[in-house]
Design a protein around this motif. Structure first.
Motif, PDB file in Angstrom:
ATOM      1  N   ALA A  71       8.948   4.921   5.437  1.00 10.80           N
ATOM      2  CA  ALA A  71       8.022   4.635   6.532  1.00 10.80           C
ATOM      3  C   ALA A  71       7.626   3.160   6.532  1.00 10.80           C
ATOM      4  CB  ALA A  71       6.784   5.515   6.414  1.00 10.80           C
ATOM      5  N   ALA A 110       0.838  -1.202   0.000  1.00 14.64           N
ATOM      6  CA  ALA A 110       0.000   0.000   0.000  1.00 14.64           C
ATOM      7  C   ALA A 110       0.872   1.252   0.000  1.00 14.64           C
ATOM      8  CB  ALA A 110      -0.932  -0.005   1.207  1.00 14.64           C
ATOM      9  N   ARG A 155      -3.775  16.555   3.718  1.00 14.78           N
ATOM     10  CA  ARG A 155      -2.440  16.199   4.148  1.00 14.78           C
ATOM     11  C   ARG A 155      -1.889  17.219   5.131  1.00 14.78           C
ATOM     12  NH1 ARG A 155       2.664  17.245   1.572  1.00 14.78           N
ATOM     13  NH2 ARG A 155       1.548  18.277  -0.131  1.00 14.78           N
ATOM     14  N   GLN A 179       2.009   1.804  -3.597  1.00 17.22           N
ATOM     15  CA  GLN A 179       0.940   2.318  -4.449  1.00 17.22           C
ATOM     16  C   GLN A 179       0.537   3.737  -4.057  1.00 17.22           C
ATOM     17  OE1 GLN A 179      -0.307   0.920  -7.179  1.00 17.22           O
ATOM     18  NE2 GLN A 179       1.185  -0.719  -6.958  1.00 17.22           N
ATOM     19  N   GLY A 180       0.403   3.973  -2.767  1.00 18.63           N
ATOM     20  CA  GLY A 180       0.042   5.322  -2.319  1.00 18.63           C
ATOM     21  C   GLY A 180       1.139   6.321  -2.621  1.00 18.63           C
ATOM     22  N   GLY A 181       2.380   5.901  -2.425  1.00 21.87           N
ATOM     23  CA  GLY A 181       3.495   6.789  -2.739  1.00 21.87           C
ATOM     24  C   GLY A 181       3.490   7.184  -4.203  1.00 21.87           C
ATOM     25  N   LEU A 224       3.538  12.881   4.651  1.00 17.72           N
ATOM     26  CA  LEU A 224       3.494  12.372   3.288  1.00 17.72           C
ATOM     27  C   LEU A 224       3.378  10.849   3.306  1.00 17.72           C
ATOM     28  CD1 LEU A 224       3.525  13.959   0.720  1.00 17.72           C
ATOM     29  CD2 LEU A 224       6.013  13.831   0.660  1.00 17.72           C
ATOM     30  N   ALA A 225       4.189  10.210   4.147  1.00 18.74           N
ATOM     31  CA  ALA A 225       4.183   8.748   4.231  1.00 18.74           C
ATOM     32  C   ALA A 225       2.856   8.230   4.772  1.00 18.74           C
ATOM     33  CB  ALA A 225       5.338   8.275   5.101  1.00 18.74           C
ATOM     34  N   LEU A 280      -6.419  17.474  -1.751  1.00 17.50           N
ATOM     35  CA  LEU A 280      -5.528  16.467  -1.178  1.00 17.50           C
ATOM     36  C   LEU A 280      -4.517  17.129  -0.233  1.00 17.50           C
ATOM     37  CD1 LEU A 280      -6.411  13.818  -2.173  1.00 17.50           C
ATOM     38  CD2 LEU A 280      -4.682  13.872  -3.957  1.00 17.50           C
ATOM     39  N   ASN A 281      -3.987  18.261  -0.669  1.00 17.01           N
ATOM     40  CA  ASN A 281      -2.985  18.945   0.143  1.00 17.01           C
ATOM     41  C   ASN A 281      -3.582  19.499   1.427  1.00 17.01           C
ATOM     42  OD1 ASN A 281      -0.822  18.428  -1.519  1.00 17.01           O
ATOM     43  ND2 ASN A 281      -1.120  20.289  -2.745  1.00 17.01           N
ATOM     44  N   ARG A 308       7.573  15.037   5.862  1.00 17.46           N
ATOM     45  CA  ARG A 308       7.878  13.731   5.268  1.00 17.46           C
ATOM     46  C   ARG A 308       7.049  12.620   5.923  1.00 17.46           C
ATOM     47  NH1 ARG A 308      11.921  11.880   1.879  1.00 17.46           N
ATOM     48  NH2 ARG A 308      12.714   9.789   2.323  1.00 17.46           N
ATOM     49  N   LEU A 309       6.898  12.708   7.216  1.00 15.70           N
ATOM     50  CA  LEU A 309       6.105  11.703   7.914  1.00 15.70           C
ATOM     51  C   LEU A 309       4.641  11.785   7.490  1.00 15.70           C
ATOM     52  CD1 LEU A 309       7.628  11.861  11.527  1.00 15.70           C
ATOM     53  CD2 LEU A 309       7.794   9.969   9.888  1.00 15.70           C
ATOM     54  N   ALA A 312       9.406   8.867   0.716  1.00 19.02           N
ATOM     55  CA  ALA A 312       8.966   8.962   2.114  1.00 19.02           C
ATOM     56  C   ALA A 312       8.111   7.761   2.499  1.00 19.02           C
ATOM     57  CB  ALA A 312       8.188  10.262   2.326  1.00 19.02           C
ATOM     58  N   ALA A 313       7.234   7.349   1.600  1.00 20.86           N
ATOM     59  CA  ALA A 313       6.342   6.232   1.907  1.00 20.86           C
ATOM     60  C   ALA A 313       7.126   4.942   2.091  1.00 20.86           C
ATOM     61  CB  ALA A 313       5.312   6.079   0.793  1.00 20.86           C
ATOM     62  N   GLN A 319      -3.932   6.500   1.004  1.00 14.62           N
ATOM     63  CA  GLN A 319      -4.292   6.408  -0.411  1.00 14.62           C
ATOM     64  C   GLN A 319      -4.002   5.027  -0.978  1.00 14.62           C
ATOM     65  OE1 GLN A 319      -5.885   8.695  -2.239  1.00 14.62           O
ATOM     66  NE2 GLN A 319      -6.091   9.931  -0.408  1.00 14.62           N
ATOM     67  N   GLY A 320      -2.841   4.486  -0.644  1.00 13.03           N
ATOM     68  CA  GLY A 320      -2.501   3.159  -1.127  1.00 13.03           C
ATOM     69  C   GLY A 320      -3.422   2.099  -0.550  1.00 13.03           C
ATOM     70  N   GLY A 321      -3.740   2.242   0.727  1.00  9.34           N
ATOM     71  CA  GLY A 321      -4.655   1.291   1.347  1.00  9.34           C
ATOM     72  C   GLY A 321      -6.009   1.304   0.658  1.00  9.34           C
ATOM     73  N   PHE A 349      -0.022   9.704   4.696  1.00  6.60           N
ATOM     74  CA  PHE A 349      -1.072   9.959   3.709  1.00  6.60           C
ATOM     75  C   PHE A 349      -0.975   8.960   2.555  1.00  6.60           C
ATOM     76  CE2 PHE A 349      -3.161  13.034   0.625  1.00  6.60           C
ATOM     77  CZ  PHE A 349      -4.414  12.805   1.152  1.00  6.60           C
ATOM     78  N   ALA A 350       0.240   8.612   2.193  1.00  3.09           N
ATOM     79  CA  ALA A 350       0.419   7.608   1.146  1.00  3.09           C
ATOM     80  C   ALA A 350      -0.175   6.276   1.584  1.00  3.09           C
ATOM     81  CB  ALA A 350       1.896   7.453   0.807  1.00  3.09           C
ATOM     82  N   SER A 351      -0.051   5.958   2.866  1.00  4.61           N
ATOM     83  CA  SER A 351      -0.643   4.714   3.360  1.00  4.61           C
ATOM     84  C   SER A 351      -2.157   4.742   3.217  1.00  4.61           C
ATOM     85  CB  SER A 351      -0.262   4.493   4.824  1.00  4.61           C
ATOM     86  OG  SER A 351       1.091   4.089   4.922  1.00  4.61           O
ATOM     87  N   LEU A 410       0.843   7.168  -6.197  1.00  7.36           N
ATOM     88  CA  LEU A 410      -0.324   8.018  -6.468  1.00  7.36           C
ATOM     89  C   LEU A 410      -0.029   9.472  -6.109  1.00  7.36           C
ATOM     90  CD1 LEU A 410      -3.433   7.828  -7.233  1.00  7.36           C
ATOM     91  CD2 LEU A 410      -3.814   8.083  -4.788  1.00  7.36           C
ATOM     92  N   LEU A 411       0.594   9.657  -4.942  1.00  8.92           N
ATOM     93  CA  LEU A 411       0.920  11.024  -4.535  1.00  8.92           C
ATOM     94  C   LEU A 411       2.038  11.606  -5.398  1.00  8.92           C
ATOM     95  CD1 LEU A 411       0.659  10.896  -0.646  1.00  8.92           C
ATOM     96  CD2 LEU A 411      -1.023  11.581  -2.338  1.00  8.92           C
TER      97      LEU A 411
END
Lengths: 216, 216
Positions: A192, A168, B137, A171-173, B164-165, B133-134, B161-162, A188-189, B171-173, B167-169, A175-176
């Motif tokens: 983490a 995830a 975030r 994929q999320g990384g 970003l990570a 989105l921003n 950075r944290l 960053a993703a 979106q990816g999730g 938030f990527a989780s 997407l962003l």
DNA sequence: ACAATATTGGACCGGTCGGTCCAGGCGCTC
DNA sequence: GAGCGCCTGGACCGACCGGTCCAATATTGT
């Protein structure tokens, strides 16, 4: 297993050229935003060739694109992907992914963006693309399983769930990265995700410290 | 700031009905997979009404949809989102997100899937959605900043950075939730994201142990 | 050389899409 | 109650899209 039966070298080359060009177009403009005429123009072919090499029409072409992109992205993760059973391998994997996607002009996962667009418009094709996604994810899970068996992860760690989370993050990384037009979100993703993996290591045996996570 | 100037109560209701129905359609079938005729049929209106309330056509309608979905998802994260400066608040936030998306028939982030489809076909609309989105975030980043200032995170932690990570989780999730037709990926991704956050806590002050991460 | 097969070009089609236009209905205000 | 501005219905249009068809050309095997 690719549908290249009964093709001469010339035919196979034309087919490959169509897939490669179409892959770029779809990556940049999406499936819905790419017409067969666009592909035709971009490959200097004619409409009949498209349906000659892809009798199933656009769906089949999209499937071929997904297969190509999958090959590419798996290739970029070699040799780490097959041996994700050490912390060093995970670090190498991370760097390989960032390097691969950082070298491209467009961001966004060529596979991930596909499913979100195909689900709801072409469920059959979507299912096949999801299969690719699962194959990729399976590599992560298998590596984590071996790490747990080897004592690098706690016995109660759940490889399936951890792999899901790490995937995830990828994929999320991406997407962003597509949204913000920068490779930074992916980087960053992934950092983490590795930190979360380290958190599942046995106490007092945390592998390498994931220092990259906290300071940019 | 919504474009409701010069509208009767009846008109505003019709407009809202159009947006709400169109939002569901787009969520299920994507922007490209949803035609204005579909919206017309689903709302029992006529073509002229669509252009009456959204003079900019489909783009403007999509923007209104994005705004609605953003309101909804921000609402679902209340009151945690505004006060993400304690570990408890992050736990609550995680649960609120899982509960919100778990209650829906369709998965996939209503905002995230939009950008990946709009980038490349409607850059102007995409930029506006990225703004949403921003904003989302930013709430995460602000919370993390306050946690660092309050000593809950190490001084060298990078909130940007944290965030970003994390938030990527999210979106990816959600992307994987859409692909696998299950809420599990979002749950796993959020647990891992929290584990990564905990890893940025000062040594010997790790807050609550993120035990949920490793055992499903 | 010659036939079978693979490859190519491009006109063509029916359907759908986003968008326009106009005429009529409705409700508010004075 | 009369005028006026918001609201609604639906026919219509030009463009585009995925897909079909057929004829012509290259290539291969023998």
């Amino acid at each position: 297993m690719t549908a290249t039966a009964g093709l001469t070298a010339k035919g196979a080359a034309t087919r490959a050229r169509i897939v490669a060009t179409a892959a770029d177009l779809v990556l940049a403009r999406g499936v819905g935003g790419t017409s067969l005429d666009d592909v035709r123009a971009g490959t200097l072919t004619s409409k009949s060739q498209l349906f000659h090499y892809f009798p199933g029409g656009k769906s089949e072409l999209v499937l071929a694109i997904a297969e190509l992109q999958m090959q590419r992205v798996l290739q970029a993760q070699q040799p780490y992907l097959e041996t994700l059973d050490t912390w060093a391998a995970w670090d190498g994997w991370r760097d390989a992914l960032v390097a691969y996607y950082g070298s491209q002009a467009h961001w966004g996962c060529p596979i991930g963006t596909l499913v979100s667009e195909l689900v709801g418009t072409d469920p059959a094709a979507a299912a096949e693309v999801v299969g690719h996604l699962n194959r990729w994810r399976g590599h992560l899970r298998d590596g984590l399983s071996r790490m747990r068996d080897g004592g690098l992860l706690r016995p109660d760690a759940d490889p399936e769930r951890l792999a899901l989370a790490a995937f995830a993050s990828v994929q999320g990384g991406l997407l962003l990265a597509q949204a913000l037009q920068s490779i930074e979100p992916l980087s960053a993703a992934l950092d983490a995700a590795l930190a979360a993996l380290h958190a599942a290591a046995p106490v007092g045996h945390p592998g390498v410290a994931p220092h990259r996570t906290i300071s940019g």
